[in-house]
Design a protein around this motif. Structure first.
Motif, PDB file in Angstrom:
ATOM      1  N   UNK A   1       0.833  -1.207   0.000  1.00 34.91           N
ATOM      2  CA  UNK A   1       0.000   0.000   0.000  1.00 34.91           C
ATOM      3  C   UNK A   1       0.865   1.254   0.000  1.00 34.91           C
ATOM      4  N   UNK A   2       1.942   1.233   0.778  1.00 35.77           N
ATOM      5  CA  UNK A   2       2.854   2.381   0.777  1.00 35.77           C
ATOM      6  C   UNK A   2       3.522   2.531  -0.593  1.00 35.77           C
ATOM      7  N   UNK A   3       3.949   1.432  -1.205  1.00 32.01           N
ATOM      8  CA  UNK A   3       4.571   1.491  -2.532  1.00 32.01           C
ATOM      9  C   UNK A   3       3.587   2.014  -3.565  1.00 32.01           C
ATOM     10  N   UNK A   4       2.347   1.555  -3.493  1.00 34.19           N
ATOM     11  CA  UNK A   4       1.320   2.031  -4.420  1.00 34.19           C
ATOM     12  C   UNK A   4       1.133   3.539  -4.288  1.00 34.19           C
TER      13      UNK A   4
ATOM     14  N   UNK B   1       5.829   4.473 -12.863  1.00 31.95           N
ATOM     15  CA  UNK B   1       5.246   3.148 -12.994  1.00 31.95           C
ATOM     16  C   UNK B   1       4.873   2.910 -14.435  1.00 31.95           C
ATOM     17  N   UNK B   2       4.829   1.653 -14.822  1.00 31.28           N
ATOM     18  CA  UNK B   2       4.591   1.339 -16.234  1.00 31.28           C
ATOM     19  C   UNK B   2       3.217   1.783 -16.732  1.00 31.28           C
TER      20      UNK B   2
ATOM     21  N   UNK C   1      -2.804  -2.347  -9.325  1.00 33.70           N
ATOM     22  CA  UNK C   1      -2.779  -3.755  -8.925  1.00 33.70           C
ATOM     23  C   UNK C   1      -1.936  -3.951  -7.668  1.00 33.70           C
ATOM     24  N   UNK C   2      -0.886  -3.143  -7.505  1.00 35.53           N
ATOM     25  CA  UNK C   2      -0.068  -3.223  -6.296  1.00 35.53           C
ATOM     26  C   UNK C   2      -0.913  -2.853  -5.077  1.00 35.53           C
TER      27      UNK C   2
ATOM     28  N   UNK D   1     -12.844   0.482  -5.808  1.00 36.72           N
ATOM     29  CA  UNK D   1     -12.456   1.718  -6.480  1.00 36.72           C
ATOM     30  C   UNK D   1     -11.609   1.542  -7.740  1.00 36.72           C
ATOM     31  N   UNK D   2     -10.562   0.708  -7.746  1.00 41.12           N
ATOM     32  CA  UNK D   2      -9.752   0.628  -8.974  1.00 41.12           C
ATOM     33  C   UNK D   2     -10.543   0.197 -10.198  1.00 41.12           C
ATOM     34  N   UNK D   3     -11.489  -0.689 -10.002  1.00 37.80           N
ATOM     35  CA  UNK D   3     -12.262  -1.172 -11.145  1.00 37.80           C
ATOM     36  C   UNK D   3     -13.158  -0.066 -11.701  1.00 37.80           C
TER      37      UNK D   3
END
Length: 192
Positions: free
Chosen positions: A21-24, A33-34, A41-42, A86-88
């Protein structure tokens, strides 16, 4: 599987969730990020692991945390489940209105959830009490600051500080869950 192994697995899931979560969030802030979907997804994987970590966090102190701990656990899990949606919605693009309402639901359930879970943790006394304060304050700062920042504007630094505090508090509790014997509390047997 023994109780101790379940606590260790959930503590490991909580630590890994905190890292993801911190990395995201740091990838979002740095805008690196790519692809956006891969970056999300992370965070999505971290949110799934957070559910299992919260189960262990609550489970190791279930008997002493009281109603505040139980209600906080339920609200924190519910908030995290909303977060998974949320991401979806964001990727599809056509559900942006629902995305904003879901963000409000996350805050409405998450803020009291993490505060009540912290109160239950404080009451139980099995995990570091100040870690509970750190995660409750961090989540509250992050969620309330996020409501102030509108989409498309620069990211509020209080959101980042709050999110990192939230994760640090949860990871602190998880490290203690790994290192100290946290056994279920049983009622003392009456003396004969």
């Amino acid at each position: 599987m023994s109780y101790r192994n379940l606590v260790r697995l959930s503590a490991s899931a909580l630590i890994l969730a905190g890292i993801l979560i911190a990395a995201d969030w740091l990838l979002v802030v740095a805008r690196i990020g790519p692809r956006r979907e891969l970056t999300m997804a992370v965070g999505y994987t971290g949110s799934i692991l957070l559910i299992f970590g919260l189960m262990g966090l609550y489970g190791c102190q279930i008997k002493n945390s009281g109603w505040a701990g139980f209600l906080g656990f339920v609200l924190a899990i519910l908030s995290n489940c909303f977060t998974l949606g949320q991401p979806w919605l964001l990727v599809s693009g056509q559900w942006l209105v629902l995305f904003k309402w879901l963000g409000i639901l996350i805050a409405i359930t998450g803020i009291p959830g993490y505060i009540l879970l912290a109160i239950g943790t404080w009451r139980a006394g099995k995990l570091p009490r100040w870690s509970a304060v750190v995660w409750a304050v961090g989540y509250t700062i992050s969620s309330t600051s996020r409501m102030v920042v509108m989409p498309g504007t620069s990211i509020n630094p209080l959101v980042t500080i709050g999110r990192l505090l939230w994760i640090a508090g949860l990871m602190w509790a998880a490290i203690v869950m790994l290192s100290v014997k946290v056994a279920p509390t049983t009622k003392p047997k009456p003396e004969a």
